[in-house]
Design a protein around this motif. Structure first.
Motif, short mmCIF file in Angstrom:
data_model
loop_
_atom_site.label_atom_id
_atom_site.label_comp_id
_atom_site.label_asym_id
_atom_site.label_seq_id
_atom_site.Cartn_x
_atom_site.Cartn_y
_atom_site.Cartn_z
N LEU A 1 0.83 -1.20 0.00
CA LEU A 1 0.00 0.00 0.00
C LEU A 1 0.86 1.25 0.00
O LEU A 1 0.59 2.21 -0.75
CB LEU A 1 -0.92 0.00 1.21
N ALA A 2 1.91 1.26 0.81
CA ALA A 2 2.81 2.41 0.86
C ALA A 2 3.49 2.62 -0.49
O ALA A 2 3.67 3.77 -0.94
CB ALA A 2 3.87 2.20 1.95
N TYR A 3 3.85 1.54 -1.15
CA TYR A 3 4.51 1.66 -2.46
C TYR A 3 3.56 2.27 -3.48
O TYR A 3 3.94 3.15 -4.26
CB TYR A 3 4.97 0.28 -2.93
N VAL A 4 2.31 1.81 -3.48
CA VAL A 4 1.32 2.35 -4.41
C VAL A 4 1.09 3.84 -4.14
O VAL A 4 0.99 4.65 -5.08
CB VAL A 4 -0.01 1.57 -4.30
N LEU A 5 1.03 4.22 -2.87
CA LEU A 5 0.79 5.62 -2.53
C LEU A 5 1.94 6.53 -2.95
O LEU A 5 1.73 7.70 -3.26
CB LEU A 5 0.56 5.76 -1.01
N THR A 6 3.15 6.01 -2.97
CA THR A 6 4.31 6.83 -3.34
C THR A 6 4.62 6.80 -4.84
O THR A 6 5.28 7.70 -5.35
CB THR A 6 5.57 6.37 -2.58
N ARG A 7 4.12 5.78 -5.55
CA ARG A 7 4.49 5.64 -6.95
C ARG A 7 3.34 5.75 -7.93
O ARG A 7 3.55 5.81 -9.13
CB ARG A 7 5.18 4.28 -7.17
N ARG A 8 2.11 5.79 -7.44
CA ARG A 8 0.96 5.77 -8.34
C ARG A 8 -0.03 6.88 -7.96
O ARG A 8 -0.18 7.23 -6.80
CB ARG A 8 0.23 4.42 -8.27
N PHE B 1 10.35 4.46 0.75
CA PHE B 1 10.22 4.42 -0.71
C PHE B 1 10.51 5.78 -1.34
O PHE B 1 11.06 5.86 -2.44
CB PHE B 1 8.82 3.94 -1.10
N LYS B 2 10.13 6.85 -0.65
CA LYS B 2 10.40 8.19 -1.17
C LYS B 2 11.90 8.48 -1.23
O LYS B 2 12.35 9.31 -2.04
CB LYS B 2 9.70 9.24 -0.31
N SER B 3 12.68 7.82 -0.38
CA SER B 3 14.13 8.05 -0.36
C SER B 3 14.85 7.32 -1.50
O SER B 3 16.02 7.57 -1.75
CB SER B 3 14.71 7.60 0.98
N VAL B 4 14.14 6.41 -2.18
CA VAL B 4 14.73 5.68 -3.30
C VAL B 4 14.58 6.49 -4.57
O VAL B 4 13.48 6.92 -4.92
CB VAL B 4 14.06 4.30 -3.46
N ASP B 5 15.67 6.70 -5.27
CA ASP B 5 15.65 7.48 -6.51
C ASP B 5 14.86 6.73 -7.59
O ASP B 5 15.25 5.62 -7.98
CB ASP B 5 17.09 7.70 -6.98
N PRO B 6 13.75 7.29 -8.07
CA PRO B 6 12.98 6.62 -9.13
C PRO B 6 13.80 6.36 -10.39
O PRO B 6 13.49 5.46 -11.16
CB PRO B 6 11.84 7.60 -9.41
N GLY B 7 14.86 7.15 -10.57
CA GLY B 7 15.71 6.94 -11.74
C GLY B 7 16.35 5.57 -11.74
O GLY B 7 16.56 4.97 -12.81
N MET B 8 16.69 5.05 -10.57
CA MET B 8 17.27 3.71 -10.49
C MET B 8 16.26 2.66 -10.91
O MET B 8 16.62 1.66 -11.56
CB MET B 8 17.76 3.45 -9.06
N PRO C 1 8.13 -5.07 -13.47
CA PRO C 1 7.78 -4.30 -12.27
C PRO C 1 8.07 -5.04 -10.96
O PRO C 1 8.61 -4.45 -10.02
CB PRO C 1 6.28 -4.04 -12.44
N LEU C 2 7.73 -6.32 -10.90
CA LEU C 2 7.97 -7.08 -9.68
C LEU C 2 9.46 -7.29 -9.44
O LEU C 2 9.92 -7.25 -8.29
CB LEU C 2 7.26 -8.44 -9.75
N GLN C 3 10.22 -7.49 -10.51
CA GLN C 3 11.67 -7.64 -10.37
C GLN C 3 12.31 -6.34 -9.88
O GLN C 3 13.21 -6.36 -9.04
CB GLN C 3 12.29 -8.07 -11.70
N VAL C 4 11.85 -5.23 -10.40
CA VAL C 4 12.36 -3.93 -9.96
C VAL C 4 12.08 -3.73 -8.47
O VAL C 4 12.96 -3.30 -7.70
CB VAL C 4 11.75 -2.78 -10.78
N PHE C 5 10.86 -4.06 -8.07
CA PHE C 5 10.50 -3.89 -6.66
C PHE C 5 11.33 -4.80 -5.78
O PHE C 5 11.83 -4.38 -4.73
CB PHE C 5 9.01 -4.19 -6.48
N ARG C 6 11.50 -6.04 -6.21
CA ARG C 6 12.20 -7.03 -5.37
C ARG C 6 13.70 -6.78 -5.29
O ARG C 6 14.29 -6.92 -4.20
CB ARG C 6 11.94 -8.43 -5.94
N TYR C 7 14.33 -6.42 -6.41
CA TYR C 7 15.78 -6.36 -6.44
C TYR C 7 16.35 -4.94 -6.33
O TYR C 7 17.55 -4.77 -6.09
CB TYR C 7 16.30 -7.01 -7.73
#
Length: 204
Positions: free
Chosen positions: A16-23, A98-105, A116-122
């Motif tokens: 839920l937190a990931y969706v709120l920060t990325r969507r 999640f906000k501290s992670v650079d979306p560019g990476m 998408p799942l691989q990006v989230f996991r790794y």
């Protein structure tokens, strides 16, 4: 019960937190506001709301009763109350992580063929692990110390705060000191771990 409640909020709160920060989605602001609701209302009121929601006469409670489950005066009820009052700590800490992670990476990983799942996991999850761990510690600490919602929804089996209240009222201050000491020691341990994690985060 506090450990199980923490695990449940981890499994549900982190996505839920990931969706709120990325969507962006319709109703996002409403969902974001509701997350903090358990912090804003008195916890005995939260217990009453949960008791009404999970009553055998309610749709949710009736559905659970048909499956042989009940949240009133059961371990499941204790867990439900703990989850309700402690979930904001997990979601908010995961959001900050999640906000501290650079979306560019994340975009680089997607450009290299990761799904998408691989990006989230790794990528995203490892980089935000410290903040999520902090959320777990605070969630557990909040859950294990909850009294108001638990005592209304599930007086039995007694959690430590409910037991402390009963001993204090029924047997006096001296008998309540051992339980108080255990809770204070647990609180000191959790606070120390939290400060260590915060310090490590600043050094990095």
């Amino acid at each position: 019960c506090a450990a199980a409640a923490t695990l449940l909020t981890l499994v549900t709160g982190v996505p839920l937190a990931y969706v709120l920060t990325r969507r962006e989605f319709t109703g996002r602001q409403l969902v974001d506001s509701l997350i903090d609701l358990p912090i804003l209302i008195p916890h005995n009121a939260a217990g009453i709301a949960l008791l009404f929601f999970f009553s055998p006469r309610s749709p949710a409670g009736g559905a659970l009763s048909s499956m042989g489950l009940s949240l009133i005066d059961t371990v499941l009820g204790v867990m439900a109350a703990m989850v309700f009052v402690s979930a904001p700590f997990m979601v908010r800490n995961a959001e900050e992580a999640f906000k501290s992670v650079d979306p560019g990476m994340e975009r680089v990983a997607r450009s290299l063929g990761a799904g998408p799942l691989q990006v989230f996991r790794y990528v995203t999850l490892p980089l935000s692990a410290r903040g999520i761990l902090t959320g777990c510690i605070l969630t557990w600490a909040r859950a294990v110390s909850e009294f108001g919602a638990v005592v209304v929804l599930a007086y039995y089996p007694k959690t430590a705060p409910v037991l402390l209240f009963d001993v204090l009222i029924g047997e006096g201050l001296q008998k309540a000191l051992p339980v108080t000491g255990i809770l204070l020691i647990l609180g000191a341990i959790v606070f120390t771990v939290f400060r260590v994690l915060q310090g490590g985060s600043r050094v990095e």
